[in-house]
Design an enzyme around this catalytic site. Structure first.
Site, PDB file in Angstrom:
ATOM      1  CB  CYS A 115       5.697  -3.441  -0.935  1.00 26.83           C
ATOM      2  SG  CYS A 115       5.930  -2.007  -1.976  1.00 26.83           S
ATOM      3  CD  GLU A 155       1.226  -9.283  -2.254  1.00 23.98           C
ATOM      4  OE1 GLU A 155       2.259  -9.973  -2.118  1.00 23.98           O
ATOM      5  OE2 GLU A 155       1.231  -8.046  -2.158  1.00 23.98           O
ATOM      6  CG  HIS A 157       3.694  -6.581  -4.024  1.00 24.66           C
ATOM      7  ND1 HIS A 157       3.106  -6.286  -2.832  1.00 24.66           N
ATOM      8  CD2 HIS A 157       4.179  -5.411  -4.505  1.00 24.66           C
ATOM      9  CE1 HIS A 157       3.216  -4.988  -2.596  1.00 24.66           C
ATOM     10  NE2 HIS A 157       3.864  -4.430  -3.600  1.00 24.66           N
ATOM     11  N   GLY A 169       0.864  -1.175   0.000  1.00 24.35           N
ATOM     12  CA  GLY A 169       0.000   0.000   0.000  1.00 24.35           C
ATOM     13  C   GLY A 169       0.898   1.222   0.000  1.00 24.35           C
ATOM     14  CD  GLU A 170       1.697   4.918  -2.019  1.00 20.57           C
ATOM     15  OE1 GLU A 170       2.616   5.625  -1.557  1.00 20.57           O
ATOM     16  OE2 GLU A 170       1.859   4.189  -3.021  1.00 20.57           O
ATOM     17  CB  SER A 171       4.986   3.010   3.622  1.00 21.55           C
ATOM     18  OG  SER A 171       5.697   4.047   2.994  1.00 21.55           O
ATOM     19  CB  ILE A 217       4.144  -2.537  -7.596  1.00 20.04           C
ATOM     20  CG1 ILE A 217       3.789  -3.738  -8.495  1.00 20.04           C
ATOM     21  CG2 ILE A 217       3.245  -1.346  -7.918  1.00 20.04           C
ATOM     22  CD1 ILE A 217       2.384  -4.232  -8.356  1.00 20.04           C
ATOM     23  NE  ARG A 218       4.280   4.534  -6.524  1.00 19.93           N
ATOM     24  CZ  ARG A 218       4.661   5.809  -6.455  1.00 19.93           C
ATOM     25  NH1 ARG A 218       4.919   6.477  -7.541  1.00 19.93           N
ATOM     26  NH2 ARG A 218       4.750   6.415  -5.294  1.00 19.93           N
ATOM     27  NE  ARG A 246       7.280   5.918   0.836  1.00 23.36           N
ATOM     28  CZ  ARG A 246       6.470   6.954   0.561  1.00 23.36           C
ATOM     29  NH1 ARG A 246       6.686   8.109   1.106  1.00 23.36           N
ATOM     30  NH2 ARG A 246       5.467   6.804  -0.268  1.00 23.36           N
TER      31      ARG A 246
END
Lengths: 293, 204
Positions: free
Chosen positions: B99, B184, B182, B49-51, B146-147, B117
């Site tokens: 992530c 998943e 990831h 997600g967005e940390s 992913i990013r 990040r």
């Protein structure tokens, strides 16, 4: 060991990371910082928020690349930006700017009356609006990696977004009861490859992330759309056209996280000041949701 | 036989994708939104997600100290493949962090790594790759970055379980497993299985 970039899984993947979050419209770096600080998972860079586009009239286009770059520099969360329906050159420009997602959006003035952008040709993933299952499926088959309801942007009136997510839900439910022959006929009717329709039937949902958008103005609006099954929420004019944008932004973020907890919803809804004014759908001169097909 | 309950921090992010993998492995997924949700868990997942958003909301909703307490309090951990048992016969719970989860653990100093990040770049630079993880077998698994954050350095107590292009991408410190990618998103079950189930064979 080889790297593969821009695969469908990666394009959908970024949207999967944004689930349960709020994506906010911002028109400059300062607003982008306010949005990030309030807990936005991403920002949508655009020149004018939809309510101003509605008010000002004229042709609404892709934003100035300078403004997009400034926003990219200002925040560390993903940055999205909008292109006109069918304007694949605006999309090429946004790809050159390395935005994280492109929104082929009915909020801007359409550039092509026949074709949407062929999104599978791009390395940057696309999000597209939809009012029903057929529209969503056509966008996905063109390569969209994320869907959002169109709602009616810039109105602060949630009724259209509710209609759109309810329509998509009930059409999926109907699809799940169809016989093989009926599914074939339905796929032809909505001009979508049979394999995609079969996949939607099997999953019981769209195969990509589906956010709510268009008319969200309060924390309760956001929670309503989440309870109706949306994966997250876009908020356009609702934040920066309210009395206290930072507070409203935070409240909508917390409401989206806790969308089933009425006690928390009550607490975050307290004392937000005036929400954006809002418009009755019947009085609108231009219905943005009718753009695209 | 009781089903093992694995909590997934559900502030936002790809919670459902981790839950789907757990279900395939016949493990129960429990979404964690309040401090009460940490009760009776056998393990924990910190999803992508967005940390910044996750950390910020975790603080607002008082989830940081229960999270820290859960990770640092020994339990009857049946999922572990760690042979070291504390004198009480209990072990620290098993934690899988992907992530943003990895960044969160580094921020809370629960995992001794230095991460940067989005160091692999914007979405345009996101990539899939086959990664070799000797601890789980010879076969490479396909995962998505992913990013993604980059692991810049690791502390003495941290073991590197996999590298990609000479950079650590999967690390282990006791029962905590942190990864910059990831598994998943590519529906890869092998790593979750190794982390949450490899201890089960001997103990059950």
């Amino acid at each position: 060991m080889k790297k593969k970039t821009a695969t469908p899984r990666l394009k959908k993947g970024l949207a999967q990371m944004l689930k349960g979050g709020v994506i906010m419209d911002v028109v400059n770096a300062e607003q982008a910082r306010i949005a990030e600080k309030a807990g936005a998972v991403s920002v949508m860079a655009l020149e004018r928020v939809p309510s101003d586009i509605r008010k000002d009239g004229g042709v609404a286009r892709m934003s100035d690349p300078k403004m997009i770059r400034e926003i990219q520099k200002a925040v560390s969360i993903p940055v999205m930006a909008k292109v006109r329906i069918g304007h694949f050159v605006e999309a090429q420009i946004l790809e050159a700017l390395e935005v994280d997602y492109i929104d082929e959006s009915e909020v801007l003035t359409p550039a092509d009356e026949q074709f949407h952008v062929d999104k599978s040709k791009f390395k940057i993933p696309f999000v597209c609006g939809a009012t029903n299952l057929g529209e969503a499926a056509r966008r996905i088959s063109e390569g969209a990696a994320m869907i959002r309801t169109k709602g009616e942007a810039g109105t602060g009136n949630v009724v259209e977004a509710v209609r759109h997510i309810r329509t998509i839900n009930s059409e999926i439910a109907k699809l799940q009861r169809m016989s093989t022959a009926a599914v074939k006929k339905y796929a032809a009717e909505i001009r979508t490859p049979l394999a995609l329709v079969e996949e939607i039937k099997k999953l019981g949902r769209l195969p990509v992330v589906n956010f709510a958008a268009g008319g969200v103005a309060t924390p309760a609006d956001a929670a309503l759309l989440m309870q109706l099954g949306c994966d997250g929420v876009f908020v356009g004019s609702g934040i920066f056209k309210s009395k206290n944008p930072a507070k409203m932004a935070r409240a909508i973020v917390e409401a989206t996280m806790n969308f089933r907890d009425a006690k928390i919803l009550a607490r975050v809804s307290e004392g937000l000041g005036e929400a954006m004014k809002g418009l009755e759908i019947a009085t609108l001169e231009t219905k943005l949701a009718t753009r695209g097909w | 036989m009781p089903v093992h309950k694995i909590g997934i921090l559900a502030i936002h992010g790809d919670v459902a994708e981790h839950a789907a993998i757990l279900r395939q492995l016949k493990l129960e997924a429990i979404e964690i939104r309040t401090k009460e949700d940490f009760k009776n868990l056998d393990g924990l997942i910190l999803p992508g997600g967005e940390s910044t958003t996750i950390f910020d909301l975790a603080k607002t909703y008082g989830l940081v100290s229960p999270l820290r307490k859960f990770i640092t309090t020994p339990i009857k951990n049946l999922a572990t493949n760690n042979p070291k048992v504390t004198p009480s016969g209990l072990q620290l719970p098993t934690v899988l962090a992907t992530c943003a989860g990895l960044i969160l653990l580094a921020k809370l100093k629960l995992l001794d790594v230095k991460v940067e990040r989005n160091a692999y770049g914007r979405q345009l630079e996101s990539f899939e790759a086959k990664v070799k993880i000797p601890a789980i077998g010879k076969k490479e698994i396909t995962v998505a970055f992913i990013r993604a954050p980059k692991i810049l350095s690791v502390g003495k107590s941290v073991k590197i379980l996999a590298k990609f292009e000479d950079v650590p991408v999967l690390v282990r410190q006791g029962e905590i497993f942190g990864m910059s990618f990831h598994p998943e998103i590519t529906s890869e079950t092998a790593l979750h299985k190794f982390i949450f189930k490899s201890g089960l064979k001997s103990s059950r």
